[in-house]
Scaffold this motif. Structure first.
Motif, mmCIF file in Angstrom:
data_model
loop_
_atom_site.group_PDB
_atom_site.id
_atom_site.type_symbol
_atom_site.label_atom_id
_atom_site.label_comp_id
_atom_site.label_asym_id
_atom_site.label_seq_id
_atom_site.Cartn_x
_atom_site.Cartn_y
_atom_site.Cartn_z
ATOM 1 N N PRO A 166 1.016 -1.175 0.003
ATOM 2 C CA PRO A 166 0.350 0.126 0.357
ATOM 3 C C PRO A 166 0.780 1.340 0.172
ATOM 4 C CG PRO A 166 0.074 -1.288 2.103
ATOM 5 C CD PRO A 166 0.762 -2.187 1.458
ATOM 6 N N GLU A 186 -7.530 6.494 4.228
ATOM 7 C CA GLU A 186 -8.261 5.673 5.689
ATOM 8 C C GLU A 186 -9.370 5.540 5.991
ATOM 9 O OE1 GLU A 186 -6.792 5.775 9.480
ATOM 10 O OE2 GLU A 186 -5.406 5.558 7.983
ATOM 11 N N ASN A 188 -11.020 4.188 2.876
ATOM 12 C CA ASN A 188 -10.429 2.994 2.532
ATOM 13 C C ASN A 188 -10.426 1.271 2.216
ATOM 14 O OD1 ASN A 188 -9.938 1.453 -0.588
ATOM 15 N ND2 ASN A 188 -10.693 3.181 -1.629
ATOM 16 N N VAL A 189 -11.706 0.529 2.884
ATOM 17 C CA VAL A 189 -11.833 -0.884 2.809
ATOM 18 C C VAL A 189 -10.731 -1.421 2.179
ATOM 19 C CG1 VAL A 189 -13.179 -2.441 3.407
ATOM 20 C CG2 VAL A 189 -14.307 -0.907 3.570
ATOM 21 N N TYR A 190 -10.813 -1.471 1.050
ATOM 22 C CA TYR A 190 -10.025 -2.208 0.435
ATOM 23 C C TYR A 190 -8.340 -2.033 1.109
ATOM 24 C CZ TYR A 190 -6.608 -3.937 -3.242
ATOM 25 O OH TYR A 190 -5.739 -4.800 -4.345
ATOM 26 N N LEU A 192 -7.552 -0.462 3.721
ATOM 27 C CA LEU A 192 -7.284 -0.573 5.351
ATOM 28 C C LEU A 192 -6.857 -2.734 4.980
ATOM 29 C CD1 LEU A 192 -10.359 1.740 6.554
ATOM 30 C CD2 LEU A 192 -8.040 1.367 7.331
ATOM 31 N N LEU A 193 -7.700 -3.263 4.541
ATOM 32 C CA LEU A 193 -8.304 -4.463 4.549
ATOM 33 C C LEU A 193 -6.760 -4.716 4.301
ATOM 34 C CD1 LEU A 193 -11.019 -6.364 2.416
ATOM 35 C CD2 LEU A 193 -10.226 -6.824 4.805
ATOM 36 N N THR A 194 -5.491 -4.511 3.666
ATOM 37 C CA THR A 194 -3.870 -4.405 2.799
ATOM 38 C C THR A 194 -3.522 -4.044 4.354
ATOM 39 O OG1 THR A 194 -4.681 -3.730 0.971
ATOM 40 C CG2 THR A 194 -2.912 -4.250 1.172
ATOM 41 N N GLN A 195 -3.909 -3.291 5.339
ATOM 42 C CA GLN A 195 -3.407 -2.777 6.044
ATOM 43 C C GLN A 195 -2.743 -3.830 7.201
ATOM 44 O OE1 GLN A 195 -0.734 -0.168 5.951
ATOM 45 N NE2 GLN A 195 -1.168 1.502 4.889
ATOM 46 N N ALA A 196 -4.550 -4.285 7.233
ATOM 47 C CA ALA A 196 -4.476 -4.734 8.958
ATOM 48 C C ALA A 196 -3.720 -6.034 8.335
ATOM 49 C CB ALA A 196 -6.362 -4.846 8.603
ATOM 50 N N LEU A 197 -4.517 -6.648 7.309
ATOM 51 C CA LEU A 197 -3.667 -8.173 7.135
ATOM 52 C C LEU A 197 -1.578 -7.896 6.944
ATOM 53 C CD1 LEU A 197 -4.050 -10.839 6.075
ATOM 54 C CD2 LEU A 197 -3.576 -10.010 3.823
ATOM 55 N N ARG A 198 -1.777 -6.961 6.655
ATOM 56 C CA ARG A 198 -0.166 -6.925 6.778
ATOM 57 C C ARG A 198 1.322 -6.979 7.994
ATOM 58 N NH1 ARG A 198 2.920 -1.224 4.696
ATOM 59 N NH2 ARG A 198 4.983 -1.441 5.422
ATOM 60 N N SER A 199 -0.067 -6.595 8.458
ATOM 61 C CA SER A 199 0.406 -5.633 9.989
ATOM 62 C C SER A 199 -0.164 -6.942 10.965
ATOM 63 C CB SER A 199 -0.503 -4.724 10.625
ATOM 64 O OG SER A 199 -0.242 -4.640 12.104
ATOM 65 N N TYR A 200 -1.134 -7.873 10.559
ATOM 66 C CA TYR A 200 -1.316 -9.508 11.312
ATOM 67 C C TYR A 200 -0.488 -9.980 11.638
ATOM 68 C CZ TYR A 200 -4.742 -12.565 13.345
ATOM 69 O OH TYR A 200 -5.380 -13.674 14.304
ATOM 70 N N LEU A 306 -16.722 -10.047 7.277
ATOM 71 C CA LEU A 306 -15.224 -10.456 5.957
ATOM 72 C C LEU A 306 -15.534 -11.832 5.728
ATOM 73 C CD1 LEU A 306 -12.169 -10.032 8.543
ATOM 74 C CD2 LEU A 306 -12.598 -8.227 6.828
ATOM 75 N N LEU B 193 -9.039 -12.194 7.200
ATOM 76 C CA LEU B 193 -9.171 -10.815 6.453
ATOM 77 C C LEU B 193 -7.993 -11.858 4.856
ATOM 78 C CD1 LEU B 193 -6.804 -9.297 9.429
ATOM 79 C CD2 LEU B 193 -8.534 -8.208 8.191
ATOM 80 N N ALA B 196 -11.337 -12.471 2.417
ATOM 81 C CA ALA B 196 -12.156 -11.215 2.536
ATOM 82 C C ALA B 196 -11.006 -10.194 1.213
ATOM 83 C CB ALA B 196 -11.866 -10.864 3.810
ATOM 84 N N LEU B 197 -9.815 -10.490 1.422
ATOM 85 C CA LEU B 197 -8.766 -9.106 0.708
ATOM 86 C C LEU B 197 -8.592 -10.039 -0.985
ATOM 87 C CD1 LEU B 197 -6.761 -6.954 0.175
ATOM 88 C CD2 LEU B 197 -5.004 -8.605 1.218
ATOM 89 N N TYR B 200 -11.698 -9.770 -2.958
ATOM 90 C CA TYR B 200 -11.746 -8.335 -2.774
ATOM 91 C C TYR B 200 -11.145 -7.748 -4.045
ATOM 92 C CZ TYR B 200 -13.360 -2.769 -1.529
ATOM 93 O OH TYR B 200 -12.954 -1.885 -1.592
ATOM 94 N N GLN B 287 -16.041 -0.475 -3.900
ATOM 95 C CA GLN B 287 -16.498 -0.470 -2.085
ATOM 96 C C GLN B 287 -17.763 -0.402 -1.902
ATOM 97 O OE1 GLN B 287 -13.703 1.943 0.149
ATOM 98 N NE2 GLN B 287 -15.189 2.417 1.850
ATOM 99 N N LEU B 306 -11.105 -2.704 11.160
ATOM 100 C CA LEU B 306 -9.206 -2.935 10.794
ATOM 101 C C LEU B 306 -7.916 -1.520 10.740
ATOM 102 C CD1 LEU B 306 -11.051 -3.528 6.994
ATOM 103 C CD2 LEU B 306 -10.092 -5.207 8.547
ATOM 104 N N ILE B 309 -6.738 -2.933 14.235
ATOM 105 C CA ILE B 309 -5.773 -3.968 13.593
ATOM 106 C C ILE B 309 -4.501 -3.557 13.006
ATOM 107 C CG2 ILE B 309 -5.165 -6.365 12.601
ATOM 108 C CD1 ILE B 309 -8.199 -7.179 12.527
ATOM 109 N N ARG B 310 -4.823 -2.673 12.392
ATOM 110 C CA ARG B 310 -2.948 -2.146 11.637
ATOM 111 C C ARG B 310 -2.433 -1.607 12.967
ATOM 112 N NH1 ARG B 310 -4.429 3.359 8.705
ATOM 113 N NH2 ARG B 310 -4.680 3.363 10.656
ATOM 114 N N ALA B 313 -1.386 -5.506 15.846
ATOM 115 C CA ALA B 313 -1.397 -6.337 15.766
ATOM 116 C C ALA B 313 0.205 -6.711 16.041
ATOM 117 C CB ALA B 313 -1.426 -6.816 14.143
#
Lengths: 313, 313
Positions: A166, A186, A188-190, A192-200, A306, B193, B196-197, B200, B287, B306, B309-310, B313
């Motif tokens: 991202p 902040e 945009n769900v796409y 945020l999904l990318t950021q959350a998954l990356r962090s997780y 999700l 996650l 979903a990603l 998407y 979206q 989200l 989590i970002r 995490a």
């Protein structure tokens, strides 16, 4: 930690170390004068030169398909798209007619061109170099297609997809300079999904690796832990790993006494069940930690949405 | 659609087509007798042979670093981890002393070994082959490290990460066989996650590509659209693309009349703003479509979690 050839290079450890280099997946095809066609799955493809336009890949000297590549005047490199795991597996194993029931066109020199790839390169044989237990085949590209589809990726023995970055580095943008864009993102769900998954992922993966198992082995254990017996075919579908990797992971897991392979299929030993429980525990603890600050109601909403995005997007 | 060399192979189109093959990113280093060190970013690395243990990569014949690789007895391949974009950019550009301020060790033949990589291979030079405008360097691996870190990936001119496949093919597992595991997974946020990603992404990317722009160009337009002027440095940080790709995307976008490069930095033209608005529209529509069946309250909770989590995490 460092492996030295002085202590004799362990081929398995060497291959596993090489698996850290992520690659796309290709099926390279050719057609002999008598019309016999071959195709092999290879991730050793790479570009070499723009002028002249050269690419290379390498083939095991013991490969049954080599004689056709030797006779043929051309070969074609089909770069597989993310949804072509089945093709990758089909061409990775020896088989009578791998093209049976498959749609394809004949490219230069009759080399089969597969459909729905990310890109295809038709190559005239240009040069062949000895590469130890492989032949390095260099081809001069005479025609190509660029379909731009999302690619299939191979990493540490398992199939993966590409997840676009991202942005480069957290905090590396001069403050203020990107604030306007940031506000929009902040929301945009796409993104945020990318950021959350990356962090997780970046906090979870080191914990999983700390078990001493590779991604591929951990994946196999987790899948097997929920089923009584599982055929290799079912396992292939479920863990998204090539047959060769499953066999290697199986061998390692068997040697460690975690898995047995009976006539009825793969099965976890009691020690394997224990190890799988440890992995599940890591996954559960990670999830608890990540979700700790949220209410149960909010977490339920998150999971529901999700699942909804997965099923509707 | 198919490009033929009969119509003279367009080198830019060829390079873009090659970009469909995803690769890891390496920094290959060497040290000459006089102690001068070089390092170049390369994605042309690949494994060749297990016995003997051989790997290869190729270097532009015009590279200023080549003379050191020519003199040196060894080279080292450092496979970069996902968080080493800054290193990749540093070694991708010509520079006086790319090692200034950098921690590294001296490997076989003095070749610098970088820290915090995914894996490292110390190679004795084994053979060099002519590859058109590049030299193909084959090395015999004499020592290696396997750190297993998540890798940096390069695809279609932009940096990416690897997203493990949660499972192979939808619906390809015999019904019932995985139902127990399935139930547990349906409750796992990491799995959801990923799913979903993935879903998407697979419905969004074709729409974005339908604009006729590549991922790298679309990314650059979207970033520029929110700022008055942007330096190349700021752009490098923000879009996660190597300088060469930014220059190429800039050239294409300038030729299309979408971007201008002034002393003050990059800037969108009115046509560029329009094109960026189209891309934003695609993102917004996507979206809306994905979230259509959810209430505004639920969507607000999703975004909040989200972000949480970002950040946690």
């Amino acid at each position: 930690m460092t492996h030295h050839s002085g202590d004799v290079l362990d081929p398995r450890a060497f291959r596993r170390a090489l698996g850290n280099f992520a690659t796309g997946v290709t099926v390279v095809t050719a057609c002999a004068d008598d019309g016999s066609r071959v195709g092999v799955t290879a991730n050793s493809f790479n570009s070499v030169s723009l002028d002249p336009p050269l690419v290379l890949w390498s083939i095991d000297k013991r490969s049954g398909s080599y004689s056709v590549f030797e006779q043929a005047t051309h070969f074609a490199v089909n770069i597989l798209a993310a949804d072509q795991i089945v093709l990758s597996n089909r061409f990775a194993r020896p088989g009578e007619d791998k093209f049976a029931g498959l749609d394809y066109d004949a490219g230069a020199g009759g080399a089969p061109l597969l459909h729905d790839c990310s890109a295809r390169f038709q190559c005239e044989k240009y040069q062949q170099t000895d590469g130890g237990d492989h032949w390095i085949l260099i081809g001069r590209v005479v025609a190509f297609d660029d379909f731009g589809r999302a690619p299939l990726v191979y990493h540490q023995g398992a199939y993966s997809m590409v997840l676009p970055y991202p942005r480069a580095q957290e905090g590396s943008v001069p403050p203020g300079e990107a604030s306007c864009r940031q506000k929009r993102l902040e929301d945009n769900v796409y993104y945020l999904l990318t950021q959350a998954l990356r962090s997780y992922q970046s906090s979870y993966q080191p914990k999983q690796l700390s078990s001493g198992l590779r991604t591929s082995e951990a994946r196999m254990l987790m899948v097997l832990s929920s089923d009584e017996h599982m055929s290799q075919n079912a396992l292939l579908c479920e863990v998204a790993m090539p047959a060769r990797e499953i066999e290697e992971a199986e061998e390692i897991l068997c040697r460690k006494g975690l898995v047995t392979n009976t006539d009825a299929g793969y099965r976890l030993t009691p020690a394997g069940e224990e190890q799988a429980a440890v992995l599940r525990e890591i996954a559960v603890k990670q999830q608890e930690q990540v979700l700790a600050s949220f209410s149960a109601e909010d977490v339920a909403v998150l999971k529901k949405l999700l699942r909804g995005i997965r099923d509707n997007a």
